[in-house]
Motif scaffolding. Structure first.
Motif, PDB file in Angstrom:
ATOM      1  N   PRO A  47       0.811  -1.230   0.000  1.00  0.00           N
ATOM      2  CA  PRO A  47       0.000   0.000   0.000  1.00  0.00           C
ATOM      3  C   PRO A  47       0.843   1.278   0.000  1.00  0.00           C
ATOM      4  O   PRO A  47       0.421   2.295  -0.579  1.00  0.00           O
ATOM      5  CB  PRO A  47      -0.809  -0.131   1.311  1.00  0.00           C
ATOM      6  N   ILE A  48       2.007   1.246   0.649  1.00  0.00           N
ATOM      7  CA  ILE A  48       2.865   2.438   0.665  1.00  0.00           C
ATOM      8  C   ILE A  48       3.391   2.728  -0.750  1.00  0.00           C
ATOM      9  O   ILE A  48       3.446   3.893  -1.188  1.00  0.00           O
ATOM     10  CB  ILE A  48       4.024   2.248   1.661  1.00  0.00           C
ATOM     11  N   LEU A  49       3.788   1.700  -1.502  1.00  0.00           N
ATOM     12  CA  LEU A  49       4.236   1.902  -2.882  1.00  0.00           C
ATOM     13  C   LEU A  49       3.112   2.461  -3.751  1.00  0.00           C
ATOM     14  O   LEU A  49       3.338   3.354  -4.588  1.00  0.00           O
ATOM     15  CB  LEU A  49       4.738   0.578  -3.466  1.00  0.00           C
ATOM     16  N   ILE A  50       1.891   1.967  -3.556  1.00  0.00           N
ATOM     17  CA  ILE A  50       0.754   2.484  -4.323  1.00  0.00           C
ATOM     18  C   ILE A  50       0.451   3.922  -3.917  1.00  0.00           C
ATOM     19  O   ILE A  50       0.112   4.777  -4.760  1.00  0.00           O
ATOM     20  CB  ILE A  50      -0.487   1.583  -4.104  1.00  0.00           C
ATOM     21  N   LYS A  51       0.587   4.232  -2.622  1.00  0.00           N
ATOM     22  CA  LYS A  51       0.385   5.610  -2.144  1.00  0.00           C
ATOM     23  C   LYS A  51       1.385   6.553  -2.817  1.00  0.00           C
ATOM     24  O   LYS A  51       1.032   7.665  -3.261  1.00  0.00           O
ATOM     25  CB  LYS A  51       0.550   5.615  -0.625  1.00  0.00           C
ATOM     26  N   ALA A 158       0.681  -5.806  14.197  1.00  0.00           N
ATOM     27  CA  ALA A 158       1.758  -4.921  14.651  1.00  0.00           C
ATOM     28  C   ALA A 158       2.339  -4.141  13.469  1.00  0.00           C
ATOM     29  O   ALA A 158       2.589  -2.925  13.564  1.00  0.00           O
ATOM     30  CB  ALA A 158       2.837  -5.741  15.345  1.00  0.00           C
ATOM     31  N   GLY A 159       2.530  -4.835  12.358  1.00  0.00           N
ATOM     32  CA  GLY A 159       3.042  -4.165  11.157  1.00  0.00           C
ATOM     33  C   GLY A 159       2.076  -3.128  10.629  1.00  0.00           C
ATOM     34  O   GLY A 159       2.481  -2.038  10.178  1.00  0.00           O
ATOM     35  N   ILE A 160       0.785  -3.424  10.677  1.00  0.00           N
ATOM     36  CA  ILE A 160      -0.230  -2.474  10.218  1.00  0.00           C
ATOM     37  C   ILE A 160      -0.214  -1.209  11.072  1.00  0.00           C
ATOM     38  O   ILE A 160      -0.306  -0.082  10.555  1.00  0.00           O
ATOM     39  CB  ILE A 160      -1.626  -3.140  10.237  1.00  0.00           C
ATOM     40  N   PHE A 161      -0.075  -1.370  12.392  1.00  0.00           N
ATOM     41  CA  PHE A 161      -0.031  -0.200  13.272  1.00  0.00           C
ATOM     42  C   PHE A 161       1.186   0.677  12.974  1.00  0.00           C
ATOM     43  O   PHE A 161       1.103   1.907  12.982  1.00  0.00           O
ATOM     44  CB  PHE A 161      -0.021  -0.647  14.734  1.00  0.00           C
ATOM     45  N   ILE A 162       2.304   0.029  12.711  1.00  0.00           N
ATOM     46  CA  ILE A 162       3.510   0.804  12.373  1.00  0.00           C
ATOM     47  C   ILE A 162       3.266   1.618  11.106  1.00  0.00           C
ATOM     48  O   ILE A 162       3.599   2.818  11.026  1.00  0.00           O
ATOM     49  CB  ILE A 162       4.722  -0.130  12.193  1.00  0.00           C
ATOM     50  N   ALA A 163       2.662   0.966  10.092  1.00  0.00           N
ATOM     51  CA  ALA A 163       2.372   1.661   8.831  1.00  0.00           C
ATOM     52  C   ALA A 163       1.362   2.792   9.041  1.00  0.00           C
ATOM     53  O   ALA A 163       1.476   3.877   8.450  1.00  0.00           O
ATOM     54  CB  ALA A 163       1.856   0.658   7.802  1.00  0.00           C
ATOM     55  N   ASP A 261     -17.706  -7.008  12.581  1.00  0.00           N
ATOM     56  CA  ASP A 261     -18.126  -6.263  11.378  1.00  0.00           C
ATOM     57  C   ASP A 261     -18.762  -4.933  11.759  1.00  0.00           C
ATOM     58  O   ASP A 261     -18.568  -3.916  11.069  1.00  0.00           O
ATOM     59  CB  ASP A 261     -19.114  -7.098  10.558  1.00  0.00           C
ATOM     60  N   LEU A 262     -19.521  -4.927  12.835  1.00  0.00           N
ATOM     61  CA  LEU A 262     -20.131  -3.677  13.304  1.00  0.00           C
ATOM     62  C   LEU A 262     -19.053  -2.675  13.705  1.00  0.00           C
ATOM     63  O   LEU A 262     -19.127  -1.487  13.331  1.00  0.00           O
ATOM     64  CB  LEU A 262     -21.055  -3.975  14.489  1.00  0.00           C
ATOM     65  N   VAL A 263     -18.052  -3.133  14.439  1.00  0.00           N
ATOM     66  CA  VAL A 263     -16.938  -2.253  14.826  1.00  0.00           C
ATOM     67  C   VAL A 263     -16.202  -1.764  13.585  1.00  0.00           C
ATOM     68  O   VAL A 263     -15.810  -0.588  13.497  1.00  0.00           O
ATOM     69  CB  VAL A 263     -15.967  -2.997  15.770  1.00  0.00           C
ATOM     70  N   TYR A 264     -16.046  -2.629  12.580  1.00  0.00           N
ATOM     71  CA  TYR A 264     -15.346  -2.263  11.349  1.00  0.00           C
ATOM     72  C   TYR A 264     -16.082  -1.144  10.612  1.00  0.00           C
ATOM     73  O   TYR A 264     -15.475  -0.160  10.171  1.00  0.00           O
ATOM     74  CB  TYR A 264     -15.213  -3.493  10.460  1.00  0.00           C
ATOM     75  N   VAL A 265     -17.411  -1.290  10.474  1.00  0.00           N
ATOM     76  CA  VAL A 265     -18.203  -0.276   9.764  1.00  0.00           C
ATOM     77  C   VAL A 265     -18.109   1.063  10.479  1.00  0.00           C
ATOM     78  O   VAL A 265     -17.917   2.120   9.841  1.00  0.00           O
ATOM     79  CB  VAL A 265     -19.678  -0.732   9.645  1.00  0.00           C
ATOM     80  N   ASN A 294      -7.051   0.989   3.042  1.00  0.00           N
ATOM     81  CA  ASN A 294      -6.503  -0.344   2.746  1.00  0.00           C
ATOM     82  C   ASN A 294      -5.981  -1.012   4.018  1.00  0.00           C
ATOM     83  O   ASN A 294      -6.224  -2.201   4.266  1.00  0.00           O
ATOM     84  CB  ASN A 294      -5.377  -0.219   1.709  1.00  0.00           C
ATOM     85  N   TYR A 295      -5.299  -0.217   4.834  1.00  0.00           N
ATOM     86  CA  TYR A 295      -4.780  -0.766   6.087  1.00  0.00           C
ATOM     87  C   TYR A 295      -5.906  -1.096   7.067  1.00  0.00           C
ATOM     88  O   TYR A 295      -5.800  -2.049   7.856  1.00  0.00           O
ATOM     89  CB  TYR A 295      -3.791   0.199   6.733  1.00  0.00           C
ATOM     90  N   MET A 296      -6.988  -0.277   7.013  1.00  0.00           N
ATOM     91  CA  MET A 296      -8.138  -0.589   7.868  1.00  0.00           C
ATOM     92  C   MET A 296      -8.738  -1.939   7.472  1.00  0.00           C
ATOM     93  O   MET A 296      -9.104  -2.748   8.326  1.00  0.00           O
ATOM     94  CB  MET A 296      -9.198   0.513   7.756  1.00  0.00           C
ATOM     95  N   ASP A 297      -8.846  -2.157   6.148  1.00  0.00           N
ATOM     96  CA  ASP A 297      -9.319  -3.465   5.665  1.00  0.00           C
ATOM     97  C   ASP A 297      -8.397  -4.573   6.163  1.00  0.00           C
ATOM     98  O   ASP A 297      -8.847  -5.622   6.624  1.00  0.00           O
ATOM     99  CB  ASP A 297      -9.377  -3.480   4.134  1.00  0.00           C
TER     100      ASP A 297
END
Length: 594
Positions: A47-51, A158-163, A261-265, A294-297
């Motif tokens: 996602p960072i490369l696409i960003k 953990a990696g997602i949080f860092i990103a 799913d409710l928390v996600y929405v 994307n990272y939220m997904d």
């Protein structure tokens, strides 16, 4: 401390104990963990490369072909590298997990073989089978599916949080707030599901016990028309097992995917609202929005996977608790004491004031004393429940002695190790037991020291060779389950041959001829006379005609020896033995007394 806290402590202890098995393959697991971290890092670079492509090239229309090509190659490379690393680490994790569960099953199987008969007296066979098969299968899911998924997804989170913190600190902090909410859902699910899982496992054990009982007693079930009763009992347990499952399904349907799913929405709504409000005061980069969504997904994908694995995790914890109860069972088979290693040479047996109880309250043997000299035959007779089999059970050291002393060759029984004791004793039971395999293997019991010639000699000795050699495969004839393809007499002859192949010093016959027809019994009696020659023999007999030549006959009643002597001496006494013999030999008794 209330019941909930106690249960939580127990489950935490089970979890820690399951984790301790990881030490058995820690090198493989460490390598897998390192590869997992690298694979997660490469996966999260996408996602960072696409960003970068969107914000630095697509939006400002800066189409530098070289840089765009490098970005594309970099994106493809990290996908390929991530796939390779994920494959390797997954195989390593799964291999370690399978090795662990394999050794665990051996531990359980070995433990069961080391338990005393007292344990099996109070434990249904079906329940044991359920623990060794179903429970270890649930634990296998813990190592194969749950643990690897937990490790992988926690590293991924953990990696997602860092990103996320790299892209936007405020939104990164917002996502941290989501963790306690998700943790609360997990705790809530475990609290409600643990009891239903425990109930479900217990009912599964009862189902196995009912099934085992019905299959083993199928002939009795059909003869006495017990199908309807057993069907109802099985249906009741099955219904309770189903109700426990349904309760669990309701918890799964409410607290697993739907709640997450409710928390996600709600989280997506808050993130998009944040960028929308921010756009009124300052420009917002589209690439950043794309990367964050994307990272939220990706954040909720491992969360959902963890929640779905939580059901397996809870089952494994309950199954692990049941299995560790078995592994921690202290009712072990009696063993040697005193550090000595005596050897049985003569086989002289002596019981000195032996008193014994199975339950510790009601004695089945009271002050039993007798002496069997080398080469002598001592017969035990008496009505059902008089204590005959209990004497042989103590002599074989299947149970710990209560009071008194048993000696062999003037050495206390407790000084002998089980290998020496069992290798010098031959046991033939009323109900013959045969293993899966050939006739030859059943006689030798896969002992390489017993040659093929010795197997044939033993079979000929007990006159079993006559029917064995007529079989299509002879000694290599395969035996069905428990020897179901052979007659009762043939199965008993094979067990006789097995006993003689090991050339025991002491022979124990527990109503060995009770299930043999009269014609076969004559041949067996001749074989028994040869078998007893030079061996100390303890014979439990229902047919009193089979032990008339015994050197000593002990008559038991309610756990006590009430009469003793030879056949003729007991007949002359006209006591309990006389009455028992009269019932079996009505017509011959008057001739013998006269």
């Amino acid at each position: 401390m209330d019941r909930t806290n106690t249960e939580e402590i127990k489950q935490r202890a089970v979890f820690n104990r399951l984790l301790s098995y990881l030490k058995r393959d820690q090198k493989r697991l460490i390598l897998a963990f390192v590869l997992l971290i690298i694979a997660t890092g490469t996966d999260l670079l996408g996602p960072i490369l696409i960003k970068v492509f969107i914000d630095d090239h697509l939006t400002p229309r800066n189409f530098d072909h070289t840089i765009i090509l490098l970005l594309a190659l970099g994106y493809i490379s990290i996908i390929v590298l991530s796939c390779i690393l994920n494959y390797i680490q997954l195989v390593l994790f799964q291999t370690a997990a399978m090795n662990i569960i394999q050794s665990m099953r051996i531990d359980v199987f070995t433990k069961v073989h080391g338990l005393g008969l007292r344990f099996f007296d109070r434990t249904p066979v079906g329940s044991l089978v359920s623990k060794i098969t179903n429970d270890t299968e649930a634990i296998k899911d813990f190592y194969v599916s749950v643990l690897s998924a937990f490790v992988q997804n926690i590293v991924y989170l953990a990696g997602i949080f860092i990103a996320m913190f790299y892209l936007n600190v405020k939104l990164g902090l917002f996502c941290l707030v989501l963790l306690p909410v998700i943790a609360f859902i997990m705790v809530l699910y475990r609290k409600f599901s643990s009891q239903s899982f425990l109930h479900m496992r217990e009912k599964l054990s009862e189902l196995n016990a009912k099934l085992n009982e019905s299959l083993q007693g199928m002939s009795i079930v059909q003869v006495f028309n017990q199908q309807k009763r057993l069907k109802k009992e099985f249906a009741d347990v099955n219904r309770e097992h189903n109700e426990a499952w349904m309760k669990n399904i309701k918890y799964n349907g409410l607290l697993l995917r739907p709640a997450v799913d409710l928390v996600y929405v709600l989280a997506i709504m808050i993130v998009l609202s944040f960028f929308g409000i921010k756009s009124f005061s300052s420009p917002v980069e589209i690439g950043v929005i794309y990367a964050f969504v994307n990272y939220m997904d990706r954040f909720f994908e491992p969360v959902n996977m963890l929640m779905m694995r939580l059901s397996m995790f809870q089952q494994a914890i309950i199954a692990g608790g049941r299995m560790f109860e078995l592994l921690d069972e202290n009712d072990k088979a009696p063993g040697a004491e005193g550090g000595r290693h005596p050897v049985i040479t003569e086989g002289a047996i002596e019981f000195k004031n032996v008193t014994f109880s199975y339950d510790g309250k009601h004695p089945v043997l009271k002050n039993i004393s007798f002496h069997a000299r080398p080469g002598e035959t001592v017969a035990l007779v008496g009505h059902t429940g008089s204590g005959k089999s209990s004497i042989t059970n103590l002599l074989m050291r299947f149970y710990e002695l209560g009071q008194g002393e048993i000696t062999i060759d003037s050495v206390p029984l407790s000084f002998y190790d089980n290998h020496e004791l069992r290798s010098k004793m031959g046991l033939v039971l009323q109900d013959s037991f045969l293993f899966a395999g050939t006739i030859s293997h059943n006689i030798s019991l896969f002992n390489t020291n017993i040659t093929r010639e010795r197997v044939k000699e033993a079979a000929a000795f007990v006159q079993a060779s006559e029917f064995i050699e007529k079989l299509p495969e002879g000694y290599d004839q395969e035996i069905g389950e428990r020897g179901s393809t052979f007659s009762t007499g043939q199965r008993q002859l094979i067990t006789f041959a097995r006993t003689m192949a090991f050339e025991p010093k002491i022979l124990i016959l527990d109503e060995a001829t009770a299930n043999i027809d009269t014609q076969t019994e004559d041949a067996i009696q001749h074989a028994l006379q040869k078998m007893r020659a030079g061996r100390t023999t303890i014979a439990i007999a229902h047919r009193l005609s089979t032990i008339q030549d015994a050197d000593q006959i002990l008559v038991l009643h309610k756990g006590e020896i009430v009469e003793r002597g030879t056949h003729q001496q007991l007949i002359q006494m006209k006591g309990l033995y006389y009455k028992m013999y009269a019932l079996q030999q009505k017509d011959k008794l008057s001739e013998e007394v006269g």
